[in-house]
Design a protein around this motif. Structure first.
Motif, PDB file in Angstrom:
ATOM      1  N   SER A   1       0.845  -1.196   0.000  1.00  0.00           N
ATOM      2  CA  SER A   1       0.000   0.000   0.000  1.00  0.00           C
ATOM      3  C   SER A   1       0.877   1.241   0.000  1.00  0.00           C
ATOM      4  O   SER A   1       0.610   2.225  -0.703  1.00  0.00           O
ATOM      5  CB  SER A   1      -0.912   0.012   1.227  1.00  0.00           C
ATOM      6  N   CYS A   2       1.949   1.173   0.778  1.00  0.00           N
ATOM      7  CA  CYS A   2       2.890   2.284   0.856  1.00  0.00           C
ATOM      8  C   CYS A   2       3.645   2.451  -0.471  1.00  0.00           C
ATOM      9  O   CYS A   2       3.914   3.571  -0.909  1.00  0.00           O
ATOM     10  CB  CYS A   2       3.873   2.037   1.999  1.00  0.00           C
ATOM     11  N   LEU A   3       3.952   1.335  -1.121  1.00  0.00           N
ATOM     12  CA  LEU A   3       4.629   1.377  -2.416  1.00  0.00           C
ATOM     13  C   LEU A   3       3.749   2.067  -3.457  1.00  0.00           C
ATOM     14  O   LEU A   3       4.221   2.903  -4.238  1.00  0.00           O
ATOM     15  CB  LEU A   3       4.975  -0.043  -2.880  1.00  0.00           C
ATOM     16  N   ALA A   4       2.446   1.723  -3.457  1.00  0.00           N
ATOM     17  CA  ALA A   4       1.512   2.377  -4.381  1.00  0.00           C
ATOM     18  C   ALA A   4       1.460   3.880  -4.094  1.00  0.00           C
ATOM     19  O   ALA A   4       1.445   4.703  -5.019  1.00  0.00           O
ATOM     20  CB  ALA A   4       0.127   1.748  -4.242  1.00  0.00           C
ATOM     21  N   ASP A   5       1.449   4.239  -2.808  1.00  0.00           N
ATOM     22  CA  ASP A   5       1.446   5.644  -2.392  1.00  0.00           C
ATOM     23  C   ASP A   5       2.724   6.338  -2.876  1.00  0.00           C
ATOM     24  O   ASP A   5       2.681   7.458  -3.403  1.00  0.00           O
ATOM     25  CB  ASP A   5       1.331   5.720  -0.864  1.00  0.00           C
ATOM     26  N   PHE A   6       3.856   5.668  -2.705  1.00  0.00           N
ATOM     27  CA  PHE A   6       5.149   6.202  -3.128  1.00  0.00           C
ATOM     28  C   PHE A   6       5.157   6.488  -4.629  1.00  0.00           C
ATOM     29  O   PHE A   6       5.532   7.585  -5.070  1.00  0.00           O
ATOM     30  CB  PHE A   6       6.253   5.202  -2.777  1.00  0.00           C
ATOM     31  N   LEU A   7       4.720   5.513  -5.437  1.00  0.00           N
ATOM     32  CA  LEU A   7       4.721   5.678  -6.895  1.00  0.00           C
ATOM     33  C   LEU A   7       3.790   6.817  -7.315  1.00  0.00           C
ATOM     34  O   LEU A   7       4.107   7.592  -8.223  1.00  0.00           O
ATOM     35  CB  LEU A   7       4.317   4.365  -7.573  1.00  0.00           C
ATOM     36  N   PHE A   8       2.649   6.918  -6.629  1.00  0.00           N
ATOM     37  CA  PHE A   8       1.692   7.991  -6.928  1.00  0.00           C
ATOM     38  C   PHE A   8       2.285   9.361  -6.603  1.00  0.00           C
ATOM     39  O   PHE A   8       2.193  10.297  -7.404  1.00  0.00           O
ATOM     40  CB  PHE A   8       0.401   7.768  -6.136  1.00  0.00           C
ATOM     41  N   GLN A   9       2.924   9.470  -5.446  1.00  0.00           N
ATOM     42  CA  GLN A   9       3.525  10.743  -5.041  1.00  0.00           C
ATOM     43  C   GLN A   9       4.657  11.146  -5.982  1.00  0.00           C
ATOM     44  O   GLN A   9       4.794  12.317  -6.347  1.00  0.00           O
ATOM     45  CB  GLN A   9       4.050  10.657  -3.597  1.00  0.00           C
ATOM     46  N   MET A  10       5.467  10.178  -6.389  1.00  0.00           N
ATOM     47  CA  MET A  10       6.562  10.469  -7.311  1.00  0.00           C
ATOM     48  C   MET A  10       6.026  10.910  -8.673  1.00  0.00           C
ATOM     49  O   MET A  10       6.574  11.819  -9.303  1.00  0.00           O
ATOM     50  CB  MET A  10       7.455   9.229  -7.484  1.00  0.00           C
TER      51      MET A  10
END
Length: 200
Positions: free
Chosen positions: A106-115
């Motif tokens: 979930s955090c990885l998806a958040d990371f990719l979205f923020q980037m």
């Protein structure tokens, strides 16, 4: 006598604690000062290991995918199992690992979205980290074809297709709260069975 610091061990400890922090607070709401505080070190000390939180996250993905590759490549030398059984084991294990680490995904998806919002596309970098797993699939498929277990399918393309299926499930694990891993495993096993010579 000064204490000798095991830098690799400390790096792994920082990474482990950062995993928990990212999962609890999300990528956007986590900063290096908080990570350093939770790790019991100063921010300058943290900089000795990671220049920013992007590097921490990318290193986490690298560690996870390399660990999986190392675990699964030993199956190449196991002649006691069919290639189909080996691939079923790997796929089931990946999906179950992703489910157990769903907070991280979930955090990885958040990371990719923020980037992405910042104009940085890390998807190609993440893809590079998964090349080893795709190579494993491709090699097992080729061996299965040579042994007469699998139909004559294009090994590389089939490996990518299989990995794309698992990748889609990993994304669902990250986004769908009530995701059931057994259903995803059943679909993946069915796909692998369709490669078998016995399947018409």
């Amino acid at each position: 006598m000064p204490k000798i610091i095991d830098h690799e061990k400390r790096k792994q400890e920082i990474l482990k604690r950062a995993f928990v922090i990212f999962a609890q607070k999300g990528y956007q709401d986590t900063n290096l000062s908080y990570i350093a505080e939770r790790c019991g070190i100063s921010r300058p000390t943290l900089y000795l290991y990671f220049k920013d939180k992007e590097e921490i996250f990318y290193y986490a993905v690298k560690q996870m995918t390399e660990g999986m590759y190392k675990d699964y490549k030993v199956l190449f030398t196991d002649d006691g199992q069919s290639e189909l059984i080996k691939m079923k084991f790997i796929c089931r294990d990946i999906i179950e690992k992703c489910y157990r680490k769903r907070d991280f995904f979930s955090c990885l998806a958040d990371f990719l979205f923020q980037m992405k919002r910042q104009g940085k596309d890390y998807s190609r970098d993440i893809e590079k980290r998964t090349v080893g797993l795709i190579y494993l699939f491709s090699k097992l498929i080729r061996q299965g074809i040579q042994k007469g277990e699998f139909r004559k399918v294009p090994a590389k393309e089939t490996a990518y297709q299989l990995f794309s299926l698992i990748e889609a499930f990993a994304f669902q694990i990250a986004m769908i709260e009530k995701f059931e891993p057994e259903g995803a495993i059943a679909v993946t096993i069915s796909y692998l069975d369709s490669l078998s010579i016995g399947c018409t």
